[in-house]
Enzyme design. Sequence first.
Site: not given
Lengths: 347, 317
Positions: A61, A130
Site C-alpha cells: 500500500e 476491517h
Amino acid sequence: MKRMITYREALNEAIIGEMRRDPRVFMYGIDVADHKRTFGSGNGILEEFGNSRCFSTPLSECSMTGLGLGAALSGLRPIHVHMRVDFLILAMNELTNMIASFSYGSCGKMKVPMVIRAVIGRGWGQSWQHSKTLHSWFAHIPGLKVVMPSRPSDAKGMLIAAIRDDNPVIFIEHRWLYDVVGEVPEEALTEPLVGSRVIHSGKDATVLAVSWMNVEALQAAEVLEKHGISLEIIDARSISPFDDTTIIDSIKKTGHLIVADYDWIHCGFGAEVATRVYEKCMRILKSPITRIGFAEAHCPCSRPLEVKFYPSAIDIIRSVEKKLGLSEIDLAQEEFYSYEKKFKGPF
Amino acid sequence: MKELNITLYKTMYMIRKVEEKIQAHYLENEMKTPMHMSMGEEAIAAGVCHALKPEDQVLGSYRSHGIYIAKVQETDKFFAEMYGKVTGTSQGKAGSMHLLAPEAGLVCTSAIVGSSIPVAIGFAFANKQTKNGRITTVFFGDGAVDEGVFWESLNFACLSKLPVVFICEDNGFAVHSPVSERHGYGSIAEIVRKFDCSVFQSDSSDVQVIYNLTKNALKEMSNNNKPVFLYFKYYRYLEHVGVFDDFKAGYRPKEDFEKWLKVDPVCMQRKKLVRLINEGKVASLEKEIEDRINLSKTRAQQADFPDARIACEDIYI
Ligand SMILES: Cc1ncc(C[n+]2csc(CCOP(=O)(O)OP(=O)(O)O)c2C)c(N)n1
C-alpha cells in the site's frame, strides 16, 4: 422516465466514462482486476481498457501510494483503490508527508490529481481491523480533500469531479451503500466536491449525517413524521473542505442540531462541526449540539456487541425526543434496517 | 515414532474436522464472522507447532484456525468465539480473524496483512534479552511478503540475530492474485537466502517431513544463533474467505486442486497410521475427536452472548 441505478453502478459509470474521456486516467490497487472487481464497482473496466490502465498490485500500500503520487506529478490521473480504508493506514506516510504537501511546497507548480478510493465496511463480525472510517484523520491534514457520498447520484457526480480535480481526493464509500438505488443522470455531470446538501427538509431539528448515517437518518425522519415531527437531514458529503453554509442556514430554521457521524466521536468530525456552529449560531441554538457516533471502543465481532457499537436510526430518534422534550415514542411496531436480513457473509 | 505420528495425526484431524464443522453450519448464519479457512495447510500448522516447546510463541494472520488448534489443542473456546459467545477466546469480541490464547503461546493474529511480523521480532528481541530460551514463530502468506514491513522485519531479525522463525505458507495466491502477478522475482526462498539467516523449504504435505524440517531448523538456530526462514508450499482448498470452493470463478484451475488432493495431508497421515497401528484404533481416535468437536459446538451454541456492556470494557486496563 427516471433512470434508477445502484451506487455500485454509479461508481462504475463514473470511472468508465472518465477513462474513455481521458486516456491519462488509470485505476489500480490490490485485487482491482480480479473477478470480484471491488464489490462489482470495477466491472468491465479491465475488458475495455486493458491491464495497463486497470491492474492489481502487490500488497504494498505505501509503495503503491507513492507510485500514484509520482504518476500524478507526471501528468497521469491515478485512481488508487482500497478494499478497506483500514489498509490505507499503511500508506499514511506517503499520504501525509508526501501527497498532501506537494501543491503547497511547490507554490502550486506541482499538482497531484490523484483519487484514492477506500471502502468502509461493517457487519458480519468484521471486528476492529476491517471497520474503521478515518475521515477525520484524513480531514485533519491540509491538502487532502475528503468526500463521502451517500447517494448514487453523488457517487457518480462526485467521483467524476474527483477524477477531474487537480488535487488529491480521498473518496470514501460505505459498502452497504453499494446496493442503494437512486436516480442518476445518464450524462457525465459533476457534483461539487465541497458543500453539503439538504436531502430531506423539515423544521423541528437538523441532522447532519455522514455516509451510511444518511440512510439511518431518513428512516428516523420517516418514523418521526408519523408523530408530527419533521427532521431536516443534511448529507455532509464533503468532510474536507467543509462548507458550513447549509448547516448554519438549517439551524437558523430549526434551532437544534444532531451530528450523526460514522466514526468515533472523540476528536472527530462532529467536534469540528459543533465548534463552527457554536461560533456562528450560539444565540439561536435551542439545545446543546448532540453528537452521535461509534461507541468508545474497538469494533467488536459478536452481534450484540456490534449492535451496541454502531449508531442507528433509533439513536437519532431518541436524541430528537430529548432535544424537543418529548416522551419516548413506542418503536415496537417499526421495522428498522437490519443487516440480519440484508447482509450475509463472508465479508 | 509411533506416538509422534499419532499426535501429528490427531492435530491435523482436529483442524480438518473443526473446519468441516464450520462448513456444515456456516449457512445457518449463526457464526457471524468471516471465515478464512485453512483446509489444505494442516500439515504446516501441525508439523511446525509440534516441533516447538509449549512455551514458544506463535503469531499468525486471519487464516489461523489451524495454528490455533495445533498450538492450543482445544475447541470449546474456539467454537464459542466463532459463535460470538461470552465463553469464546475473547468473549466474542474478536471473531475468527483475531484468535488468540496467550496462556498457550498463541499471542497474536492480525487481519492486516503482514502486521504481526514485526510484533514477532519484538517477542524474539525480548526472549533474547531475557535469555529465556524461547523461540518465536510467525506464520504468514506469500502475500505478506509483498509488504515492506516483512523485509524491514527480516532485516532487523538477521541483523540482531533474533531467535525468530518466519514461516511463509505459500498457497500461490493473495485473495485471487497469483504470485506471478505480484512478485518481480522467481523464488521467495532464494531472495531470503541472501539475508543472514537459515532458509529451509519444502513442498511436501507430509506432516512428518515438515516436523523434522522444523526440528532441524531449530537445531541449526541454536548452533548458529541466526533467524530461520521456513518456506512451505500448500494449496488452499477453498475460496479466500468463506466456506465454498471457487473454481468456477476461473482464476485457478480445478486440476491444480485435484493434484494436491492426491497428497492431502490428512489422508496421507491416516494411511501411514493405519499401517502403524490399525484401522480400528485410528477410527477410535477419530471418534474421540469428533465427539469433542460436536460437544464444543453444542456448548458454544448454548452459551450466552456477551452482555452489550462489555463492548466498551477493557479499552484501558
Ligand atoms: C494491509 C492489507 N492489505 C490488504 C488486505 C486485504 N487482504 C486480506 S487477505 C489478503 C491476501 C493475503 O494473501 P497471503 O498473505 O498470501 O495469505 P493467504 O490469504 O493466502 O493465507 C489481502 C490482500 C489486508 N487484509 N491487509
